[in-house]
Design a protein around this motif. Sequence first.
Motif, PDB file in Angstrom:
ATOM      1  N   ALA A 260     -21.662  -8.285 -12.959  1.00  0.00           N
ATOM      2  CA  ALA A 260     -20.692  -9.376 -12.888  1.00  0.00           C
ATOM      3  C   ALA A 260     -19.425  -8.933 -12.156  1.00  0.00           C
ATOM      4  N   SER A 261     -18.992  -7.695 -12.382  1.00  0.00           N
ATOM      5  CA  SER A 261     -17.772  -7.190 -11.759  1.00  0.00           C
ATOM      6  C   SER A 261     -17.904  -7.146 -10.241  1.00  0.00           C
ATOM      7  N   PHE A 265     -15.881  -8.912  -7.290  1.00  0.00           N
ATOM      8  CA  PHE A 265     -15.045  -7.997  -6.520  1.00  0.00           C
ATOM      9  C   PHE A 265     -15.178  -8.241  -5.020  1.00  0.00           C
ATOM     10  N   VAL A 266     -16.416  -8.250  -4.515  1.00  0.00           N
ATOM     11  CA  VAL A 266     -16.621  -8.367  -3.067  1.00  0.00           C
ATOM     12  C   VAL A 266     -16.100  -9.699  -2.527  1.00  0.00           C
ATOM     13  N   PHE A 286     -20.559 -17.611  -6.512  1.00  0.00           N
ATOM     14  CA  PHE A 286     -21.499 -16.484  -6.600  1.00  0.00           C
ATOM     15  C   PHE A 286     -21.327 -15.677  -7.888  1.00  0.00           C
ATOM     16  N   PRO A 287     -20.099 -15.271  -8.268  1.00  0.00           N
ATOM     17  CA  PRO A 287     -19.974 -14.564  -9.554  1.00  0.00           C
ATOM     18  C   PRO A 287     -20.401 -15.405 -10.744  1.00  0.00           C
ATOM     19  N   ALA A 292     -24.423 -16.205 -15.039  1.00  0.00           N
ATOM     20  CA  ALA A 292     -25.457 -17.033 -15.651  1.00  0.00           C
ATOM     21  C   ALA A 292     -26.819 -16.344 -15.598  1.00  0.00           C
ATOM     22  N   SER A 293     -27.102 -15.658 -14.489  1.00  0.00           N
ATOM     23  CA  SER A 293     -28.375 -14.952 -14.344  1.00  0.00           C
ATOM     24  C   SER A 293     -28.482 -13.811 -15.346  1.00  0.00           C
ATOM     25  N   LEU A 294     -27.396 -13.070 -15.527  1.00  0.00           N
ATOM     26  CA  LEU A 294     -27.402 -11.947 -16.463  1.00  0.00           C
ATOM     27  C   LEU A 294     -27.645 -12.410 -17.894  1.00  0.00           C
ATOM     28  N   VAL A 295     -27.019 -13.517 -18.255  1.00  0.00           N
ATOM     29  CA  VAL A 295     -27.211 -14.066 -19.605  1.00  0.00           C
ATOM     30  C   VAL A 295     -28.641 -14.588 -19.748  1.00  0.00           C
TER      31      VAL A 295
END
Length: 348
Positions: A260-261, A265-266, A286-287, A292-295
């Motif tokens: 997520a970071s 960041f980019v 995008f973040p 959402a994808s990580l969860v």
Amino acid sequence: MPETNADTAALMAESLPAPARISVTSVVPSDHWRLVRRIGMGLYVVGYIWWFVAKGLIIDRISVAISVGLFIAIGHLGRPLRRWAWLVFDVLCYCVMWLAYEQTRGGADRAGFPLQVEAPRNIDRFLFFGTDPNVWMQRHFYEAHSIRWYDKVASATYFSHFIFPVIALAALWVISHREWARFMKRFATLLFVACTMFVLLPTVPPWMAADPKRGYNILAHLARHTGRGFSSMGLKGFVNKWNTALDWGNAIAAMPSLHASFALFVPAFFLPLIKPKWLKALVLTFPLIMAASLVYFGEHYVIDALVGWTIVGASFLFWGWFERRQRRVRAARALATLSLSLSLGTPA
């Protein structure tokens, strides 16, 4: 009325012939290596695409570092030795930064600090009024025997974590070393804070908390399916044997989420270069998609992503303040030097 010295000087200047125009090429030497670098970059892109199709996405740190090093070396063909010396020094700094990150991340579970099991889950439940976001998303969207379009989007977004920050670093080095240094200061700060938290707050991720074999049993069953969408598109990851041999992975280095970071960041670093507001808003989705994808995959809690974003924001705020302060100090020194020079040059 008698002419003044200024009038005389003006008349003399008008009578002088106009200076001949000087071409840029007569002052700036031509770069005979430019064509070589462009051909080299083209071959590199072709080779990378071939590798991607034939063997998969390069995602382990060492293989990524080698591929990026080759890209930067091609971009420096024909450059002065001083630029090559700077390149070697910067690559060493880059390698030390990642080595420290991997070693700290890999050793976080051996430092002896209490393992965080229920705390992140409880925070997520507080934020979502008693609901577990990981469980809710998989119950509503995950299908064990079917791969939906959002599985592909989520999987591609997840794996972008391994290449986008490094691509940004490599491109900035070739284009502007000053911007590369600005990027690196913020990036290294993010990694330093994250590594410190990995050691002090080793955290069990949702998929592990839900795994009956682990014995935590604090969440309903979660499927860990990060690669399904990626594989369904005919793509696969290339993980070099070095990654396994070095054994740098650590499943409980979950707080904060660097996926997520980095996803924030980019885009945040390049956001000032984007002028249309609608495009800025689009880039900042995008973040959100990454979180959402990580969860959805059960890789992280929502709080992991929020803490990661907070560290990114703090890093940008700190270095933005520090750079503005440095500019003010340099401007004040230059003004003081100029004032002193003028005072010394003025006749008493």
